[in-house]
Motif scaffolding. Structure first.
Motif, mmCIF file in Angstrom:
data_model
loop_
_atom_site.group_PDB
_atom_site.id
_atom_site.type_symbol
_atom_site.label_atom_id
_atom_site.label_comp_id
_atom_site.label_asym_id
_atom_site.label_seq_id
_atom_site.Cartn_x
_atom_site.Cartn_y
_atom_site.Cartn_z
ATOM 1 N N VAL A 269 18.968 130.197 13.655
ATOM 2 C CA VAL A 269 19.309 128.860 14.148
ATOM 3 C C VAL A 269 20.379 128.190 13.283
ATOM 4 N N PRO A 270 20.122 127.955 11.968
ATOM 5 C CA PRO A 270 21.187 127.335 11.173
ATOM 6 C C PRO A 270 22.424 128.215 11.068
ATOM 7 N N LEU A 271 22.223 129.532 11.091
ATOM 8 C CA LEU A 271 23.361 130.443 10.993
ATOM 9 C C LEU A 271 24.243 130.349 12.235
ATOM 10 N N GLY A 272 23.620 130.307 13.408
ATOM 11 C CA GLY A 272 24.389 130.174 14.642
ATOM 12 C C GLY A 272 25.146 128.859 14.697
ATOM 13 N N ILE A 273 24.480 127.773 14.266
ATOM 14 C CA ILE A 273 25.145 126.463 14.224
ATOM 15 C C ILE A 273 26.331 126.501 13.265
ATOM 16 N N PHE B 202 28.174 129.071 12.426
ATOM 17 C CA PHE B 202 29.286 129.837 12.974
ATOM 18 C C PHE B 202 30.047 129.036 14.018
ATOM 19 N N VAL B 203 29.309 128.276 14.845
ATOM 20 C CA VAL B 203 29.985 127.439 15.839
ATOM 21 C C VAL B 203 30.833 126.385 15.136
ATOM 22 N N LEU B 204 30.266 125.748 14.113
ATOM 23 C CA LEU B 204 31.005 124.734 13.363
ATOM 24 C C LEU B 204 32.172 125.359 12.607
ATOM 25 N N GLY B 205 31.971 126.569 12.081
ATOM 26 C CA GLY B 205 33.005 127.222 11.292
ATOM 27 C C GLY B 205 34.236 127.604 12.088
ATOM 28 N N ARG B 206 34.135 127.624 13.406
ATOM 29 C CA ARG B 206 35.285 127.966 14.242
ATOM 30 C C ARG B 206 36.251 126.799 14.402
ATOM 31 N N TYR C 219 35.898 124.706 8.029
ATOM 32 C CA TYR C 219 34.478 124.356 7.981
ATOM 33 C C TYR C 219 33.602 125.559 7.619
ATOM 34 N N GLY C 220 34.197 126.544 6.963
ATOM 35 C CA GLY C 220 33.437 127.738 6.625
ATOM 36 C C GLY C 220 32.267 127.487 5.692
ATOM 37 N N ARG C 221 32.361 126.424 4.885
ATOM 38 C CA ARG C 221 31.267 126.113 3.958
ATOM 39 C C ARG C 221 29.981 125.729 4.673
ATOM 40 N N ALA C 222 30.048 125.504 5.966
ATOM 41 C CA ALA C 222 28.820 125.215 6.714
ATOM 42 C C ALA C 222 27.823 126.354 6.568
ATOM 43 N N ARG D 256 37.144 133.438 -4.033
ATOM 44 C CA ARG D 256 35.983 132.630 -3.650
ATOM 45 C C ARG D 256 35.703 132.850 -2.174
ATOM 46 N N TRP D 257 34.429 132.693 -1.817
ATOM 47 C CA TRP D 257 34.021 132.800 -0.424
ATOM 48 C C TRP D 257 34.180 131.444 0.248
ATOM 49 N N ILE D 258 34.691 131.441 1.451
ATOM 50 C CA ILE D 258 34.671 130.267 2.322
ATOM 51 C C ILE D 258 34.050 130.738 3.626
ATOM 52 N N GLY D 259 32.772 130.437 3.783
ATOM 53 C CA GLY D 259 32.031 131.021 4.894
ATOM 54 C C GLY D 259 31.847 132.501 4.650
ATOM 55 N N HIS D 260 32.223 133.318 5.616
ATOM 56 C CA HIS D 260 32.106 134.766 5.437
ATOM 57 C C HIS D 260 33.480 135.401 5.248
ATOM 58 N N SER D 261 34.448 134.602 4.801
ATOM 59 C CA SER D 261 35.788 135.112 4.500
ATOM 60 C C SER D 261 36.133 134.829 3.048
#
Length: 325
Positions: free
Chosen positions: A75-79, A81-85, A96-99, A257-262
């Motif tokens: 649930v939080p992971l899916g949210i 990823f949507v925000l990170g786009r 917004y990758g830090r989400a 450094r990581w920003i989200g999964h990048s």
């Protein structure tokens, strides 16, 4: 078989980057798999929860919480990823990758609450033993937990291999090992059927221990991510790659450094002082290109060029007093 059984008490990573990689995030089939898996595990947990209420089995409660915590991580992971786009803007210049890091905190809190509740119920049952009723239902719920996890495992692995998502395959294997935790509840039910009342709470404590190790592992990964930690092997790869770029005379500091999964990187390279600005820039671009190909998940690198200097001179002398501060 022994390898799988061993994974029952081995920590599983709940780091976002290990859950869904780029292949899965950009694939509708991959995201559909994620949410369908959530639905199947949620239904499995609901069935187990009903039987927990009827039977009073703390071993089954621990397994239900374990499966529920794993399912809810989607649930939080899916949210995230949507925000990170969402595109970067003037306030969030890196996007917004830090989400995903915030999702990691939510996942750790979910596992922590599950662990505490399972531990409390198991200890309370040890101190105040009571009969576990409807043992046949407990056994069926344990089997249902195994079947649910195994179905999810097969589905995730099959989809992951089809779309080329190593993360989804790994998460499928995770679900498969969780199925063996569900089968452990059968041991508690069998012991209770033989008249050993402590079997159920002892199995509950075993599952609680597995949850606590998952919590430790997840908390460590989230802490490292929040502190901008990376695998030192990635840094070694980056430095080794920069040294092989034609025209690079040396390298300075390299950061990642990581920003989200990048991943994003900053690197300093030393070039010949006789190069023109255009030539030095082309060399910096070549270095960035080499890094993107060599370092997994690296999406961009800022490459700073230093020139070779005469002995005793420092091209950054004007900044020395800031570094000392």
């Amino acid at each position: 078989m022994w390898h799988r059984v061993g994974h029952v008490v081995v920590p599983h990573s709940h780091e976002a980057v290990d859950k869904v990689d780029a292949a899965m995030e950009t694939s509708r089939e991959g995201m559909r798999t994620l949410w369908l898996s959530l639905g199947v595990l949620g239904l499995t947990c609901a069935v187990q929860a009903v039987i927990v209420a009827v039977s009073g089995s703390v071993a089954l409660l621990g397994d239900t919480l374990h499966n529920g915590a794993d399912a809810l991580t989607a649930v939080p992971l899916g949210i995230a990823f949507v925000l990170g786009r969402r595109a970067a803007n003037r306030r969030y210049t890196y996007g917004y990758g830090r989400a995903e890091d915030l999702a990691g905190i939510a996942i750790v809190l979910t596992i922590a609450v599950s662990s505490l509740l399972a531990a409390y119920e198991a200890v309370d049952r040890l101190l105040h033993p009571r009969e576990v009723t409807h043992l046949w239902a407990v056994a069926l719920a344990a089997v249902a937990g195994f079947v649910g996890n195994e179905w999810v495992a097969r589905y995730r692995i099959r989809t992951g291999r089809r779309i080329g998502s190593a993360a989804l395959v790994a998460d499928g294997l995770h679900a498969r090992t969780d199925g063996f935790t569900s089968l452990a509840v059968l041991l508690g039910a069998g012991g209770a059927a033989l008249g050993w009342r402590l079997a159920d709470p002892l199995i509950g404590l075993l599952i609680t221990a597995a949850l606590l190790m998952v919590l430790r592992d997840a908390a460590r990964e989230v802490y490292r991510r929040l502190m901008d930690s990376i695998d030192p092997a990635l840094l070694d790869t980056a430095e080794r790659t920069l040294r092989t770029v034609d025209g690079v005379r040396g390298i300075g500091q390299v950061r990642m450094r990581w920003i989200g999964h990048s991943l994003r990187a900053e690197a300093e390279i030393v070039v010949d002082s006789a190069l023109t600005v255009v030539q030095a820039h082309a060399l910096a671009v070549a270095a960035e290109h080499a890094l993107i190909h060599a370092v997994p998940r690296l999406t961009a690198a800022t490459v700073h060029t230093d020139h070779t200097a005469a002995a005793g001179t420092d091209p950054h002398a004007a900044l020395a007093h800031h570094s000392a501060a």
